[in-house]
Scaffold this motif. Sequence first.
Motif, PDB file in Angstrom:
ATOM      1  N   VAL A   1       0.846  -1.189   0.000  1.00  0.00           N
ATOM      2  CA  VAL A   1       0.000   0.000   0.000  1.00  0.00           C
ATOM      3  C   VAL A   1       0.884   1.242   0.000  1.00  0.00           C
ATOM      4  O   VAL A   1       1.858   1.302   0.755  1.00  0.00           O
ATOM      5  CB  VAL A   1      -0.902  -0.004   1.251  1.00  0.00           C
ATOM      6  N   GLY A   2       0.533   2.186  -0.853  1.00  0.00           N
ATOM      7  CA  GLY A   2       1.329   3.406  -0.953  1.00  0.00           C
ATOM      8  C   GLY A   2       1.213   4.282   0.285  1.00  0.00           C
ATOM      9  O   GLY A   2       0.274   4.151   1.078  1.00  0.00           O
ATOM     10  N   GLU A   3       2.155   5.165   0.420  1.00  0.00           N
ATOM     11  CA  GLU A   3       2.282   5.988   1.621  1.00  0.00           C
ATOM     12  C   GLU A   3       1.023   6.802   1.907  1.00  0.00           C
ATOM     13  O   GLU A   3       0.623   6.966   3.053  1.00  0.00           O
ATOM     14  CB  GLU A   3       3.471   6.943   1.431  1.00  0.00           C
ATOM     15  N   ARG A   4       0.421   7.324   0.870  1.00  0.00           N
ATOM     16  CA  ARG A   4      -0.771   8.135   1.083  1.00  0.00           C
ATOM     17  C   ARG A   4      -1.930   7.599   0.235  1.00  0.00           C
ATOM     18  O   ARG A   4      -2.693   8.371  -0.371  1.00  0.00           O
ATOM     19  CB  ARG A   4      -0.484   9.599   0.738  1.00  0.00           C
ATOM     20  N   GLU A   5      -2.058   6.319   0.225  1.00  0.00           N
ATOM     21  CA  GLU A   5      -3.032   5.673  -0.645  1.00  0.00           C
ATOM     22  C   GLU A   5      -4.033   4.902   0.211  1.00  0.00           C
ATOM     23  O   GLU A   5      -3.627   4.194   1.136  1.00  0.00           O
ATOM     24  CB  GLU A   5      -2.267   4.710  -1.560  1.00  0.00           C
ATOM     25  N   GLY A   6      -5.312   5.032  -0.080  1.00  0.00           N
ATOM     26  CA  GLY A   6      -6.322   4.247   0.631  1.00  0.00           C
ATOM     27  C   GLY A   6      -6.194   2.769   0.298  1.00  0.00           C
ATOM     28  O   GLY A   6      -5.562   2.396  -0.690  1.00  0.00           O
TER      29      GLY A   6
END
Lengths: 238, 238
Positions: free
Chosen positions: B58-63
């Motif tokens: 999961v990306g750093e600022r990704e839901g």
Amino acid sequence: MSAWTPPPPGRHVYEYPRPAVAVDCVVLGLDTDDLKVLLIRRGVDPWKGAWALPGGFVGEREGLEAAARRELAEETGIGEVFLEQLYTFGEPDRDPRHRVISVAYYALAKLSDFKLTAGTDAAGAGWHPLSKLPALAFDHAAIIDAAVARLRGKVRYAPIGFELLPPRFTLTQLQRLYEIILERELDKRNFRKKILSLDLVIETDEKQTGVRHRAARLYRFDRKKYDRLVKHGFEFAI
Amino acid sequence: MSAWTPPPPGRHVYEYPRPAVAVDCVVLGLDTDDLKVLLIRRGVDPWKGAWALPGGFVGEREGLEAAARRELAEETGIGEVFLEQLYTFGEPDRDPRHRVISVAYYALAKLSDFKLTAGTDAAGAGWHPLSKLPALAFDHAAIIDAAVARLRGKVRYAPIGFELLPPRFTLTQLQRLYEIILERELDKRNFRKKILSLDLVIETDEKQTGVRHRAARLYRFDRKKYDRLVKHGFEFAI
DNA sequence: CCAAAAGTGTTCGCGGTACACCCATGC
DNA sequence: GCATGGGTGTACCGCGAACACTTTTGG
């Protein structure tokens, strides 16, 4: 690129940024005529002083459910309850400071086992009726909504309602439980007929005591029989 | 304590160890007479070369759901499908190298939209019948089991079966869908009576083409009507 | 004309629902 | 004796289940 020395002990370096992972627990209990949820007061920022779900970060080598049970025990003294994973909340900005992904669990407790009367701020924990919740930290209100929805859906096709009652209960208590959770009234005769026809709630020879009217017979849920039936394809339904 | 200099750019230092967080997707598709799941071949260790669910970190600022959709698009080309969170798997040793917590999603796809015929190893992706899955990486077999169980449970009280069919379908196709998912045969007349009585599957004036027998009428699911009814407390049930 | 699947009604029994009165007990 | 909840039966109706034949079409 700047010089690089190993980080000091106790610190952890990763190639990529990682969210923190927490667990939060929605503990539901059945009171005389409504459902209550167990909340604690946060002692630290962010949301210091606000009501919140019991929960905390998952240990390095700790399973998720184990973390939930540990936090429950530490923060509320509750152990040995029905506990089931609910949903994982991971919107990037649900925590104002840094990325936290929270795996939510819900638990069903016999309210009588945990007499933290609404006033008791003993360990900063208290039961709050769902109908008038205080302002809650983070997205905890949404987590509670999800737990209640799950309970409402599941109580009809799984025998989880019994987790909210003491081991011996009257049929009227059981009926009230369904009425409170499903938010509609049920017919007494039809309810009894239906419940007893499943043959999973069996009468004991005990009766209620300390009531100022005719004492009701106490029943118990026959979990062993239920487990056996399930293996043969039986489906519980109310 | 040893000296401490800031970590180089691109590295991240935390006070406490953190698990990595990934998403994995169980994409189910309906074939002529069974359900299939979309798998990819892992190109990297651990489990390099094994079949696995599409997924990734999961990306750093990704839901979370956004991460699941991104991974699906990147690894299989699938977009715009029914996708729902399933369960979060977090046993400490599910990944042999380091702690990884995986938020699993399941998706329902119209198999016809993604003709990666079983042989096609195009992007290393392929449809595999549930009845004979290859050896799978990590705990992915358990994740698939959970997805199938969810589908089996949910298909009876939510109109998600339609996600597996093209927009226009015959009643026989719909019946086969339920038979395959529920693993039991249904009576043709009773099934039609029941489905049509819900008044949510409505006939079009089109018919099947290219079949060498009497062409069946095509129907469509009226999602708008369904959404309206749900708001008024309606409950779908098969 | 034959193969293949589409399409169509009725009967029966069970289970859900509606509904009201007497009983036991404590005070 | 009265207030409070405990406990019980019946009639009706709708829905699910079982069941078989005619129709249409392409080859």
